[in-house]
Every structure is written in C-alpha cells, then in structure tokens.
Design a protein around this motif. Sequence first.
Motif, PDB file in Angstrom:
ATOM      1  N   GLU A 108      45.111  14.072  58.014  1.00 32.13           N
ATOM      2  CA  GLU A 108      45.511  13.681  59.367  1.00 32.13           C
ATOM      3  C   GLU A 108      46.660  12.681  59.328  1.00 32.13           C
ATOM      4  O   GLU A 108      47.585  12.747  60.136  1.00 32.13           O
ATOM      5  CB  GLU A 108      44.315  13.075  60.109  1.00 32.13           C
ATOM      6  N   ASN A 109      46.606  11.753  58.344  1.00 30.61           N
ATOM      7  CA  ASN A 109      47.668  10.760  58.230  1.00 30.61           C
ATOM      8  C   ASN A 109      49.003  11.427  57.906  1.00 30.61           C
ATOM      9  O   ASN A 109      50.040  11.102  58.472  1.00 30.61           O
ATOM     10  CB  ASN A 109      47.302   9.759  57.136  1.00 30.61           C
ATOM     11  N   GLN A 110      48.964  12.418  56.983  1.00 27.62           N
ATOM     12  CA  GLN A 110      50.192  13.131  56.630  1.00 27.62           C
ATOM     13  C   GLN A 110      50.713  13.932  57.815  1.00 27.62           C
ATOM     14  O   GLN A 110      51.921  14.022  58.049  1.00 27.62           O
ATOM     15  CB  GLN A 110      49.933  14.074  55.447  1.00 27.62           C
ATOM     16  N   SER A 111      49.789  14.520  58.581  1.00 26.70           N
ATOM     17  CA  SER A 111      50.186  15.300  59.759  1.00 26.70           C
ATOM     18  C   SER A 111      50.858  14.411  60.788  1.00 26.70           C
ATOM     19  O   SER A 111      51.890  14.775  61.363  1.00 26.70           O
ATOM     20  CB  SER A 111      48.957  15.978  60.363  1.00 26.70           C
ATOM     21  N   VAL A 112      50.274  13.231  61.004  1.00 23.39           N
ATOM     22  CA  VAL A 112      50.863  12.286  61.968  1.00 23.39           C
ATOM     23  C   VAL A 112      52.245  11.854  61.506  1.00 23.39           C
ATOM     24  O   VAL A 112      53.188  11.767  62.299  1.00 23.39           O
ATOM     25  CB  VAL A 112      49.939  11.065  62.148  1.00 23.39           C
ATOM     26  N   LYS A 113      52.382  11.594  60.205  1.00 17.77           N
ATOM     27  CA  LYS A 113      53.682  11.182  59.673  1.00 17.77           C
ATOM     28  C   LYS A 113      54.734  12.266  59.893  1.00 17.77           C
ATOM     29  O   LYS A 113      55.874  11.979  60.258  1.00 17.77           O
ATOM     30  CB  LYS A 113      53.574  10.876  58.175  1.00 17.77           C
ATOM     31  N   GLN A 114      54.320  13.536  59.654  1.00 17.70           N
ATOM     32  CA  GLN A 114      55.258  14.645  59.827  1.00 17.70           C
ATOM     33  C   GLN A 114      55.665  14.784  61.280  1.00 17.70           C
ATOM     34  O   GLN A 114      56.845  15.019  61.594  1.00 17.70           O
ATOM     35  CB  GLN A 114      54.607  15.943  59.329  1.00 17.70           C
ATOM     36  N   GLU A 115      54.694  14.630  62.198  1.00 20.89           N
ATOM     37  CA  GLU A 115      55.004  14.718  63.619  1.00 20.89           C
ATOM     38  C   GLU A 115      55.947  13.596  64.041  1.00 20.89           C
ATOM     39  O   GLU A 115      56.893  13.815  64.811  1.00 20.89           O
ATOM     40  CB  GLU A 115      53.715  14.655  64.437  1.00 20.89           C
ATOM     41  N   LEU A 116      55.680  12.382  63.537  1.00 26.59           N
ATOM     42  CA  LEU A 116      56.555  11.253  63.859  1.00 26.59           C
ATOM     43  C   LEU A 116      57.969  11.487  63.336  1.00 26.59           C
ATOM     44  O   LEU A 116      58.951  11.174  64.011  1.00 26.59           O
ATOM     45  CB  LEU A 116      55.984   9.953  63.269  1.00 26.59           C
ATOM     46  N   LYS A 117      58.065  12.050  62.129  1.00 22.64           N
ATOM     47  CA  LYS A 117      59.378  12.337  61.541  1.00 22.64           C
ATOM     48  C   LYS A 117      60.134  13.342  62.398  1.00 22.64           C
ATOM     49  O   LYS A 117      61.334  13.195  62.643  1.00 22.64           O
ATOM     50  CB  LYS A 117      59.206  12.874  60.120  1.00 22.64           C
ATOM     51  N   GLN A 118      59.410  14.388  62.870  1.00 25.41           N
ATOM     52  CA  GLN A 118      60.045  15.391  63.716  1.00 25.41           C
ATOM     53  C   GLN A 118      60.502  14.797  65.037  1.00 25.41           C
ATOM     54  O   GLN A 118      61.582  15.124  65.543  1.00 25.41           O
ATOM     55  CB  GLN A 118      59.067  16.546  63.965  1.00 25.41           C
ATOM     56  N   ILE A 119      59.685  13.887  65.592  1.00 25.47           N
ATOM     57  CA  ILE A 119      60.054  13.226  66.848  1.00 25.47           C
ATOM     58  C   ILE A 119      61.306  12.386  66.658  1.00 25.47           C
ATOM     59  O   ILE A 119      62.220  12.393  67.485  1.00 25.47           O
ATOM     60  CB  ILE A 119      58.891  12.357  67.360  1.00 25.47           C
ATOM     61  N   VAL A 120      61.359  11.628  65.538  1.00 30.88           N
ATOM     62  CA  VAL A 120      62.523  10.786  65.264  1.00 30.88           C
ATOM     63  C   VAL A 120      63.777  11.639  65.093  1.00 30.88           C
ATOM     64  O   VAL A 120      64.842  11.334  65.634  1.00 30.88           O
ATOM     65  CB  VAL A 120      62.283   9.936  63.998  1.00 30.88           C
ATOM     66  N   ASN A 121      63.636  12.758  64.340  1.00 29.16           N
ATOM     67  CA  ASN A 121      64.787  13.648  64.138  1.00 29.16           C
ATOM     68  C   ASN A 121      65.263  14.241  65.452  1.00 29.16           C
ATOM     69  O   ASN A 121      66.468  14.347  65.704  1.00 29.16           O
ATOM     70  CB  ASN A 121      64.423  14.759  63.157  1.00 29.16           C
ATOM     71  N   SER A 122      64.305  14.653  66.303  1.00 28.94           N
ATOM     72  CA  SER A 122      64.667  15.220  67.605  1.00 28.94           C
ATOM     73  C   SER A 122      65.370  14.176  68.457  1.00 28.94           C
ATOM     74  O   SER A 122      66.356  14.475  69.137  1.00 28.94           O
ATOM     75  CB  SER A 122      63.409  15.731  68.323  1.00 28.94           C
TER      76      SER A 122
END
Length: 259
Positions: A108-122
């Motif tokens: 879950e922590n890795q998933s949240v990190k990936q989602e946050l990274k995608q949000i930052v990139n967007s």
Amino acid sequence: MKIKEYIESGILELYVYGALEEAESKEVKKKIDLHPELQAEVEAIELALHRLASGTASYLPATNYAKIKAQLFKNNQPKSKIIRLIPIIGYAAGLSLFVTLSGIFYVENQSVKQELKQIVNSKERIELENERLVSLEQEYQSKIDFLTDKNTKAILLPGQGNYQESFAQAFLNTSDNKVVIDLKGLPEAPKGMVYQLWSLELNPLTPTSLALLEPPTGNNFVSININPNLTTEAFGITLEPAGGSATPTLERLYTLGKV
C-alpha cells in the motif's frame, strides 16, 4: 515538526512494520532519537504487536497437546521445556500475522508513493502547458496590439514576373521602427535557399538588406526592427542562397510593394 501530527500520520507504524524504504527509515530513526515522545510511541506500537502475537495462539485440545508432548519428550528432554510450547506457538502465529501486515503495508505504501509521483508529474505537465499557453496568449496579444495600432500601415506586396501567384504582406510602424512580414502567400523556400527582405529607395534604385525571412516553425510572421534613418519607399522579397546575398537577385524577385 509537530509531534502530534507526525504520530497521527501513521509513519511510525510503517517504521515498526519495516514497510519504509531504507532512506525513509533512517530519517524516521533520527527523529525518534531526537524526540522522546516518538520513542515512547514506537515502544507502545511494539508492545501492541507483542500482545497481538501472544494473543493469537490457537487453543490446543488435550489430545493434540499429548501428541506434541510425546514428540518433544521422545528423547527424554527435561519436562520444564513444555511450559514454553504455547507461547512459542502464539509468537509464531503473531509473527506470521506481523509479516502479512508488513507486506500489506509495504504494498500500500508503494502504491501511494506511485500515485503521488503520478500526481506530481501531472501537476508539472499542467504547469508547463499553462506557461506555454500564457506565453502564446501574450505573443498573440502583442501582435494584435501592433497590427491595430493607429501608426501601423498595411502594405501589400504582389507577386512579380514569373511569381505572379505569390504575395506577401508588410505591416510597417514608423513610430516603433518595426515591420512585420506575413509570408503565408509565399511557397516554401527550396532546400539551400532563403527569402530575403529588402528596403528599396527607388530613385536611384538603392536596395538595403533588412533580414533573412526564416519564421519559426508553424508561424508565418517575421518581426524586424528597422533603422529609423533608412529611407524606405518600397519593400521587395527575393529568393537567395542560404546565408543571403549582398545585393538582390532580381531574377528571383518574388514580391514588391510600395510604401
């Protein structure tokens, strides 16, 4: 750092579960060493896990217990070691649960990190696109202001000689000492050739090169600053070898228009 908010963030649980990456874990360890409140919270979490582990032992019916006892003591081992059987089983069950929870939290922590990274990139892409659109809007507004200025004069440059189908448009503002050339009526310059703009004094014919007309990709307009002391009675556009010419090649005079 606000201790209460840090505790409520859940990062200490992830630290205890071992679900953090090495760099994050080291950073949390530094904070724990600096703040006794965080150390106390970590100890409380570890104690809760220990109690959870101890409380998850399965009840052993008497028959099963007798079988385990016989197996343990078939080599005449000391009887006193029997009393640690149930805590060991409970601890093993708790450890299994701990490993399972750690895996869940890690995923879950890795998933949240990936989602946050995608949000930052967007967000970064949106900001860059917004900057581009603002720049374009400013550029277009600048052109509109120039073209609609009362001191701007529109001059048609019709096709000449063998290039009757060609044309261009010049927008001259003598107050700003600037001319904007619209090249949409000219064919694309052949490879190794370039259009060149000339200021012409007609009597006697005196050409002065103003610029090579190389508009940005997707843009027909070229903006040129002109010498205020230059006498311009007409504008002409010729096709010249790449790099331009010192004098116009009249055989390739594409357009000409009087000011």
